[in-house]
Design a protein around this motif. Sequence first.
Motif, PDB file in Angstrom:
ATOM      1  N   PHE A 164     -72.101  81.263 -68.979  1.00 34.04           N
ATOM      2  CA  PHE A 164     -73.229  80.337 -68.883  1.00 34.04           C
ATOM      3  C   PHE A 164     -72.681  78.960 -68.543  1.00 34.04           C
ATOM      4  O   PHE A 164     -71.833  78.431 -69.263  1.00 34.04           O
ATOM      5  N   VAL A 165     -73.182  78.386 -67.457  1.00 37.52           N
ATOM      6  CA  VAL A 165     -72.771  77.045 -67.041  1.00 37.52           C
ATOM      7  C   VAL A 165     -74.032  76.198 -66.928  1.00 37.52           C
ATOM      8  O   VAL A 165     -74.837  76.395 -66.022  1.00 37.52           O
ATOM      9  N   PHE A 166     -74.199  75.284 -67.864  1.00 36.39           N
ATOM     10  CA  PHE A 166     -75.369  74.421 -67.910  1.00 36.39           C
ATOM     11  C   PHE A 166     -74.980  73.007 -67.481  1.00 36.39           C
ATOM     12  O   PHE A 166     -73.809  72.624 -67.545  1.00 36.39           O
ATOM     13  N   ILE A 171     -75.660  84.107 -60.559  1.00 30.99           N
ATOM     14  CA  ILE A 171     -74.677  84.445 -59.530  1.00 30.99           C
ATOM     15  C   ILE A 171     -74.047  85.761 -59.956  1.00 30.99           C
ATOM     16  O   ILE A 171     -73.604  85.889 -61.104  1.00 30.99           O
ATOM     17  N   VAL A 172     -73.997  86.711 -59.056  1.00 32.49           N
ATOM     18  CA  VAL A 172     -73.364  87.993 -59.341  1.00 32.49           C
ATOM     19  C   VAL A 172     -72.159  88.111 -58.418  1.00 32.49           C
ATOM     20  O   VAL A 172     -72.294  88.103 -57.201  1.00 32.49           O
ATOM     21  N   LEU A 199     -61.810  83.925 -68.358  1.00 26.56           N
ATOM     22  CA  LEU A 199     -63.252  84.125 -68.542  1.00 26.56           C
ATOM     23  C   LEU A 199     -63.959  84.153 -67.189  1.00 26.56           C
ATOM     24  O   LEU A 199     -64.732  85.061 -66.899  1.00 26.56           O
ATOM     25  N   PHE A 200     -63.681  83.187 -66.337  1.00 28.77           N
ATOM     26  CA  PHE A 200     -64.334  83.149 -65.029  1.00 28.77           C
ATOM     27  C   PHE A 200     -63.900  84.340 -64.174  1.00 28.77           C
ATOM     28  O   PHE A 200     -64.723  84.995 -63.544  1.00 28.77           O
ATOM     29  N   LYS A 201     -62.600  84.609 -64.167  1.00 29.10           N
ATOM     30  CA  LYS A 201     -62.091  85.711 -63.353  1.00 29.10           C
ATOM     31  C   LYS A 201     -62.701  87.044 -63.757  1.00 29.10           C
ATOM     32  O   LYS A 201     -62.935  87.902 -62.915  1.00 29.10           O
ATOM     33  N   ASN A 202     -62.983  87.216 -65.041  1.00 26.98           N
ATOM     34  CA  ASN A 202     -63.554  88.472 -65.547  1.00 26.98           C
ATOM     35  C   ASN A 202     -65.077  88.468 -65.599  1.00 26.98           C
ATOM     36  O   ASN A 202     -65.672  89.441 -66.039  1.00 26.98           O
ATOM     37  N   ASN A 206     -71.540  88.373 -64.010  1.00 23.26           N
ATOM     38  CA  ASN A 206     -72.856  87.737 -64.050  1.00 23.26           C
ATOM     39  C   ASN A 206     -72.722  86.337 -64.646  1.00 23.26           C
ATOM     40  O   ASN A 206     -72.310  86.189 -65.790  1.00 23.26           O
ATOM     41  N   ILE A 207     -73.095  85.350 -63.852  1.00 22.85           N
ATOM     42  CA  ILE A 207     -72.989  83.962 -64.277  1.00 22.85           C
ATOM     43  C   ILE A 207     -74.365  83.316 -64.164  1.00 22.85           C
ATOM     44  O   ILE A 207     -75.036  83.434 -63.135  1.00 22.85           O
ATOM     45  N   ILE A 208     -74.771  82.640 -65.213  1.00 25.04           N
ATOM     46  CA  ILE A 208     -76.025  81.881 -65.214  1.00 25.04           C
ATOM     47  C   ILE A 208     -75.699  80.407 -65.024  1.00 25.04           C
ATOM     48  O   ILE A 208     -74.849  79.857 -65.729  1.00 25.04           O
ATOM     49  N   LEU A 209     -76.375  79.774 -64.066  1.00 22.60           N
ATOM     50  CA  LEU A 209     -76.306  78.330 -63.874  1.00 22.60           C
ATOM     51  C   LEU A 209     -77.658  77.755 -64.251  1.00 22.60           C
ATOM     52  O   LEU A 209     -78.696  78.313 -63.882  1.00 22.60           O
TER      53      LEU A 209
END
Length: 112
Positions: free
Chosen positions: A35-37, A109-110, A86-89, A92-95
């Motif tokens: 999760f990136v807010f 982002i997938v 964490l990012f490399k693995n 599914n990323i939520i912005l």
Amino acid sequence: MDGKGIFEFTMEKIPRLLERFLIKNIINIENIDLFVFHQANKYMLEMMRRKMNIPPNKYVICIENFGNTVSNTIPIALRESFNTELFKNSRNIILCGFGVGLSMSICNIVKN
């Protein structure tokens, strides 16, 4: 700027926005890897994380390194995470962006 009003808006609207987004896109919060807010301030970020039951190890907070750079905080936070395990693995990323104009947005982002 009404700091208290902005804080209350954010604490009320952003968790609901995330919940609606996940429901609409049939995604379980447990399936989100990162999760990136918007890096508004550390207190607000931590309060939102707790309210939304996001594990700390899946939540980027890097405001202490750069401060609130307004619309640049999400790209900076992504770049700061880029070389981490964490990012490399993360697949599914939520912005999530939000601002003083009472605007807000969210995307997923997938990665392959």
